[in-house]
Design a protein around this motif. Structure first.
Motif, mmCIF file in Angstrom:
data_model
loop_
_atom_site.group_PDB
_atom_site.id
_atom_site.type_symbol
_atom_site.label_atom_id
_atom_site.label_comp_id
_atom_site.label_asym_id
_atom_site.label_seq_id
_atom_site.Cartn_x
_atom_site.Cartn_y
_atom_site.Cartn_z
ATOM 1 N N ARG A 187 0.915 -1.210 0.077
ATOM 2 C CA ARG A 187 -0.038 0.032 -0.136
ATOM 3 C C ARG A 187 0.932 1.406 0.036
ATOM 4 O O ARG A 187 1.743 1.375 0.713
ATOM 5 N N HIS A 188 0.735 2.182 -0.911
ATOM 6 C CA HIS A 188 1.262 3.428 -0.972
ATOM 7 C C HIS A 188 0.756 4.474 -0.324
ATOM 8 O O HIS A 188 -0.247 5.015 -0.786
ATOM 9 N N GLN A 189 1.216 4.752 1.072
ATOM 10 C CA GLN A 189 0.458 5.612 1.823
ATOM 11 C C GLN A 189 1.359 6.947 1.548
ATOM 12 O O GLN A 189 2.548 7.168 1.751
ATOM 13 N N VAL A 190 0.231 7.832 1.308
ATOM 14 C CA VAL A 190 0.961 9.178 0.929
ATOM 15 C C VAL A 190 0.082 10.291 0.982
ATOM 16 O O VAL A 190 -1.550 9.920 0.887
ATOM 17 N N ASP A 191 0.263 11.396 1.357
ATOM 18 C CA ASP A 191 -0.700 12.671 1.456
ATOM 19 C C ASP A 191 -1.338 12.984 -0.057
ATOM 20 O O ASP A 191 -0.441 13.017 -1.205
ATOM 21 N N LEU A 192 -2.664 13.056 -0.296
ATOM 22 C CA LEU A 192 -3.072 12.960 -1.507
ATOM 23 C C LEU A 192 -2.801 14.215 -2.600
ATOM 24 O O LEU A 192 -2.467 14.179 -3.465
ATOM 25 N N ALA A 193 -2.575 15.290 -1.833
ATOM 26 C CA ALA A 193 -2.384 16.757 -2.238
ATOM 27 C C ALA A 193 -0.852 16.447 -2.822
ATOM 28 O O ALA A 193 -0.555 17.078 -3.658
ATOM 29 N N ALA A 194 -0.052 16.018 -1.890
ATOM 30 C CA ALA A 194 1.416 16.052 -2.064
ATOM 31 C C ALA A 194 1.675 14.916 -3.584
ATOM 32 O O ALA A 194 2.364 15.232 -4.305
ATOM 33 N N TRP A 195 0.915 13.726 -3.538
ATOM 34 C CA TRP A 195 1.002 12.879 -4.619
ATOM 35 C C TRP A 195 0.715 13.559 -6.024
ATOM 36 O O TRP A 195 1.275 13.296 -6.847
ATOM 37 N N TRP A 196 -0.485 14.254 -5.873
ATOM 38 C CA TRP A 196 -0.850 15.095 -7.058
ATOM 39 C C TRP A 196 0.243 15.987 -7.719
ATOM 40 O O TRP A 196 0.605 15.840 -8.695
ATOM 41 N N THR A 197 0.761 16.742 -6.760
ATOM 42 C CA THR A 197 1.600 17.775 -7.036
ATOM 43 C C THR A 197 3.049 17.217 -7.436
ATOM 44 O O THR A 197 3.670 17.442 -8.706
ATOM 45 N N ASP A 198 3.311 15.974 -7.097
ATOM 46 C CA ASP A 198 4.584 15.401 -7.378
ATOM 47 C C ASP A 198 4.337 14.629 -8.763
ATOM 48 O O ASP A 198 5.575 14.567 -9.568
ATOM 49 N N GLU A 219 -7.256 22.337 -12.879
ATOM 50 C CA GLU A 219 -8.124 22.308 -11.708
ATOM 51 C C GLU A 219 -9.469 21.220 -11.786
ATOM 52 O O GLU A 219 -9.474 20.699 -10.565
ATOM 53 N N ARG A 220 -9.953 21.133 -12.877
ATOM 54 C CA ARG A 220 -11.126 20.101 -13.136
ATOM 55 C C ARG A 220 -10.472 18.804 -12.888
ATOM 56 O O ARG A 220 -11.275 18.068 -12.263
ATOM 57 N N ILE A 221 -9.217 18.468 -13.592
ATOM 58 C CA ILE A 221 -8.681 17.024 -13.353
ATOM 59 C C ILE A 221 -8.479 16.795 -11.957
ATOM 60 O O ILE A 221 -8.727 15.712 -11.256
ATOM 61 N N ARG A 222 -7.698 17.878 -11.137
ATOM 62 C CA ARG A 222 -7.395 17.601 -10.036
ATOM 63 C C ARG A 222 -8.601 17.414 -8.969
ATOM 64 O O ARG A 222 -8.510 16.578 -7.998
ATOM 65 N N ALA A 223 -9.684 17.965 -9.110
ATOM 66 C CA ALA A 223 -10.923 17.670 -8.358
ATOM 67 C C ALA A 223 -11.277 16.408 -8.424
ATOM 68 O O ALA A 223 -11.598 15.574 -7.572
ATOM 69 N N GLU A 224 -11.530 15.964 -9.682
ATOM 70 C CA GLU A 224 -11.782 14.342 -10.146
ATOM 71 C C GLU A 224 -10.758 13.693 -9.392
ATOM 72 O O GLU A 224 -11.205 12.437 -8.695
#
Length: 248
Positions: A187-198, A219-224
């Motif tokens: 299981r890849h445990q990670v902060d979801l916002a940080a994973w998006w950014t990286d 922003e639309r893709i990020r929200a999804e």
């Protein structure tokens, strides 16, 4: 070109889980000369150096190589890409490739080249993702689709070799012995916002297109993405890799 710092925070952290199993043969045999092929930002190089090995790290990306050279001055650094390596025959006791074989243009030719640079009885260890159990990245593909953004993902030529029987046959066809493939799940445990950014800042052929969209589309893709990723916030994304081992 990949953003090496973002890649290091994101994908390198994800792929570090397989480093221990990948280097098991090198640890057991105390292999003195290790080739880290497709070294990226150096998670395998760091672990092999910690074992006391003499490490040569190879990658095609000069930005990655500059980063790994700063971090690991005792490793030998070379820019190269499979299936052509700038080494003589039988130079290494162990070759380790963490998620590189799935990116090469010719897997069969690459395996022959890796066998060439291994000494007799030397060991090979390679990993690649099991695509249908790779939630940590498939959530981005799903988010792009949910945001109704046109997306033509790059082809996956390695898919023809990605199953354990197919890759075992490929290893044997290249002349390797004792070929075996196993699945490694975690299981890849990670902060979801940080994973998006990286992932987005890392760029690359698969998801680099996200950062190139207009801000409102991003922003639309990020929200999804956040909606789809929310169920994994606690226990993490389930992911799976295959680990192949063989002997020259």
């Amino acid at each position: 070109m990949t953003n090496a710092e973002a890649y290091d925070r994101g994908f390198a952290h994800l792929s570090s889980h397989t480093v221990g199993p990948l280097l098991a043969s090198a640890r057991q045999s105390r292999a003195p000369r290790v080739l880290d092929v497709g070294c990226g930002t150096g998670v395998v190089t760091a672990a092999a150096l910690a074992l006391g090995a003499e490490v040569t790290a190879v990658d095609c990306d000069p930005v990655m190589l500059r980063l790994i050279a700063r971090r690991h001055p005792y490793a030998a650094i070379r820019q190269a890409a499979l299936p052509d390596l700038p080494f003589g025959d039988e130079q290494f006791d162990c070759v380790a490739g963490n998620f590189v074989i799935n990116h090469v243009p010719d897997a069969a030719a690459s395996l022959r080249e890796l066998r060439r640079v291994l000494r007799p009885a030397g060991t090979l260890a390679l990993t690649w993702w099991k695509a249908d159990e790779m939630t940590a990245t498939s959530v981005f593909t799903e988010a792009i689709a949910a945001a109704r953004v046109p997306y033509d993902p790059p082809a996956r030529p390695f898919a023809a070799h990605a199953t354990p029987p197919s890759f075992t046959a490929l290893l044997e066809g290249a002349g390797f012995r004792e070929a075996a493939v196993e699945a490694v799940r975690w299981r890849h445990q990670v902060d979801l916002a940080a994973w998006w950014t990286d992932v987005v800042e890392a760029g690359g052929p698969r998801f680099g297109m996200i950062g190139g969209q207009p801000p409102e589309i991003v922003e639309r893709i990020r929200a999804e993405y956040l909606r789809l990723a929310a169920p994994y916030a606690g226990e993490g994304f389930p992911v799976c890799a295959y680990l192949a081992r063989a002997t020259r």
